[in-house]
Design a protein around this motif. Sequence first.
Motif, PDB file in Angstrom:
ATOM      1  N   GLU A 247      39.250 -39.503 -63.137  1.00  0.00           N
ATOM      2  CA  GLU A 247      39.719 -38.233 -63.703  1.00  0.00           C
ATOM      3  C   GLU A 247      38.837 -37.076 -63.242  1.00  0.00           C
ATOM      4  O   GLU A 247      39.337 -35.968 -63.008  1.00  0.00           O
ATOM      5  N   ASP A 248      37.521 -37.324 -63.118  1.00  0.00           N
ATOM      6  CA  ASP A 248      36.620 -36.244 -62.724  1.00  0.00           C
ATOM      7  C   ASP A 248      36.895 -35.766 -61.308  1.00  0.00           C
ATOM      8  O   ASP A 248      36.790 -34.565 -61.027  1.00  0.00           O
ATOM      9  N   ALA A 249      37.221 -36.665 -60.398  1.00  0.00           N
ATOM     10  CA  ALA A 249      37.534 -36.251 -59.031  1.00  0.00           C
ATOM     11  C   ALA A 249      38.794 -35.390 -59.023  1.00  0.00           C
ATOM     12  O   ALA A 249      38.854 -34.359 -58.328  1.00  0.00           O
ATOM     13  N   GLN A 250      39.773 -35.796 -59.793  1.00  0.00           N
ATOM     14  CA  GLN A 250      41.015 -35.014 -59.870  1.00  0.00           C
ATOM     15  C   GLN A 250      40.754 -33.646 -60.504  1.00  0.00           C
ATOM     16  O   GLN A 250      41.308 -32.629 -60.079  1.00  0.00           O
ATOM     17  N   GLU A 251      39.872 -33.622 -61.516  1.00  0.00           N
ATOM     18  CA  GLU A 251      39.500 -32.361 -62.152  1.00  0.00           C
ATOM     19  C   GLU A 251      38.745 -31.473 -61.180  1.00  0.00           C
ATOM     20  O   GLU A 251      38.947 -30.243 -61.146  1.00  0.00           O
ATOM     21  N   GLY A 252      37.863 -32.079 -60.380  1.00  0.00           N
ATOM     22  CA  GLY A 252      37.105 -31.293 -59.414  1.00  0.00           C
ATOM     23  C   GLY A 252      38.004 -30.611 -58.392  1.00  0.00           C
ATOM     24  O   GLY A 252      37.806 -29.433 -58.064  1.00  0.00           O
ATOM     25  N   VAL A 253      38.981 -31.332 -57.883  1.00  0.00           N
ATOM     26  CA  VAL A 253      39.914 -30.767 -56.909  1.00  0.00           C
ATOM     27  C   VAL A 253      40.785 -29.695 -57.576  1.00  0.00           C
ATOM     28  O   VAL A 253      40.994 -28.603 -57.023  1.00  0.00           O
ATOM     29  N   ALA A 254      41.278 -30.011 -58.780  1.00  0.00           N
ATOM     30  CA  ALA A 254      42.148 -29.054 -59.479  1.00  0.00           C
ATOM     31  C   ALA A 254      41.396 -27.766 -59.803  1.00  0.00           C
ATOM     32  O   ALA A 254      41.937 -26.660 -59.642  1.00  0.00           O
ATOM     33  N   SER A 255      40.149 -27.875 -60.228  1.00  0.00           N
ATOM     34  CA  SER A 255      39.376 -26.679 -60.574  1.00  0.00           C
ATOM     35  C   SER A 255      39.106 -25.818 -59.336  1.00  0.00           C
ATOM     36  O   SER A 255      39.084 -24.590 -59.432  1.00  0.00           O
ATOM     37  N   PHE A 256      38.929 -26.464 -58.195  1.00  0.00           N
ATOM     38  CA  PHE A 256      38.734 -25.708 -56.958  1.00  0.00           C
ATOM     39  C   PHE A 256      40.001 -24.938 -56.604  1.00  0.00           C
ATOM     40  O   PHE A 256      39.948 -23.736 -56.278  1.00  0.00           O
ATOM     41  N   VAL A 257      41.133 -25.601 -56.685  1.00  0.00           N
ATOM     42  CA  VAL A 257      42.403 -24.959 -56.356  1.00  0.00           C
ATOM     43  C   VAL A 257      42.703 -23.820 -57.321  1.00  0.00           C
ATOM     44  O   VAL A 257      43.185 -22.749 -56.935  1.00  0.00           O
ATOM     45  N   GLU A 258      42.371 -24.052 -58.593  1.00  0.00           N
ATOM     46  CA  GLU A 258      42.672 -23.066 -59.631  1.00  0.00           C
ATOM     47  C   GLU A 258      41.555 -22.037 -59.803  1.00  0.00           C
ATOM     48  O   GLU A 258      41.647 -21.161 -60.665  1.00  0.00           O
ATOM     49  N   ARG A 259      40.516 -22.136 -58.996  1.00  0.00           N
ATOM     50  CA  ARG A 259      39.401 -21.181 -59.005  1.00  0.00           C
ATOM     51  C   ARG A 259      38.783 -21.017 -60.390  1.00  0.00           C
ATOM     52  O   ARG A 259      38.630 -19.924 -60.920  1.00  0.00           O
TER      53      ARG A 259
END
Length: 267
Positions: A247-259
Motif C-alpha cells: 500500500e505504501d508504494a501505491q501511496e508514494g506513486v499516487a502522492s507524487f502524481v497528485e502533488r
Amino acid sequence: MSAPTAEVVHTVAGGVAYLTLNRPEALNAITSAQRDVLIGLLGDASADPAIRAVVLTGTGRGFCAGADLRGGGASTGAERVAGDVARMIRLGAQRLIAAVLDCEKPVIAAVNGTAAGLGAHLALACDLVLAAESARFIEVFVRRGLVPDGGGAYLLPRLVGPQRAKELMFFGDALTAPEAERLGLVNRVVPEGELEKTAREWAERLATGPTRAIALTKQLVNASLDSDRTTAFAAEATAQEINMTTEDAQEGVASFVERRSPEYRGR
C-alpha cells in the motif's frame, strides 16, 4: 512476546521500540539473560506491524562494555570439551548480532558511552549509529588475548576496509567518537545532552516512512556486501517487484502524481 527485565528496559512510543541496557554499574556489560531478552525483543519488533523503528541504547556512562565475563557470560568451571566455545559463540554473541542485522525494522544505535568488544559490534551491526561526544569504540579482544567474536571480523572490514580493521583489532586502542565518525563507523556525533533527542527524531522520521520499502532496502544493502553484481541486480529487481504490491508504494506513486505529501502506514 518477549518479557523485558529491569536490566533491559523496553518502551514503545510513536511506532518506535526503545531497548535500553540498564546495568550502569557494569557499564552495561551484557549477560546471557540480557542477550536472550534483546534477541526476543528484536524478533518481536521485526514481526509487529505497529513497530516501525527500533532504538538501542544504554544507561549511565556505558553503551555496552561487551559480554559480562563475571556474571552471565563466565565459565561455570565444568570441564570444557572440543566444540563448547564455538557453540557458545554461535548461540550467544553471533545470534545477538544476527538479530540486529535480520530485524526487518531499521535499528538505530544511540551510543551514549563506551562500546567495547561485543558492545562495539552490537552498535556497528545497527543500521544507523549516533554517538555522544564522550562515546568510545574499543576492539578490546586483543587486550585479553582473544579473537574478536560477535561478528566483528565480518562487520568491521566491510565498514572501514581490511587494513584499518586489522589496525583496530591488532592494537585494541580506544577510538573516540569523532575518530569513529571520520572512519565511517558513526553517522553523526552529537553533544551529550542531544543524543536522546536526536535518536528519537531520527526514529520517529523512520517510523513515518514506508516501512516495507525500508526493510527491503536494508536487506538489499546488507546482502550486497556478499553478492556479485548479477545476484545483487536480481535481488534488487525482486525486491522492487515485492515492494510494488504494498500500500505504501501505491501511496508514494499516487502522492507524487497528485502533488501532495505521502502518508505511509507501514504496509
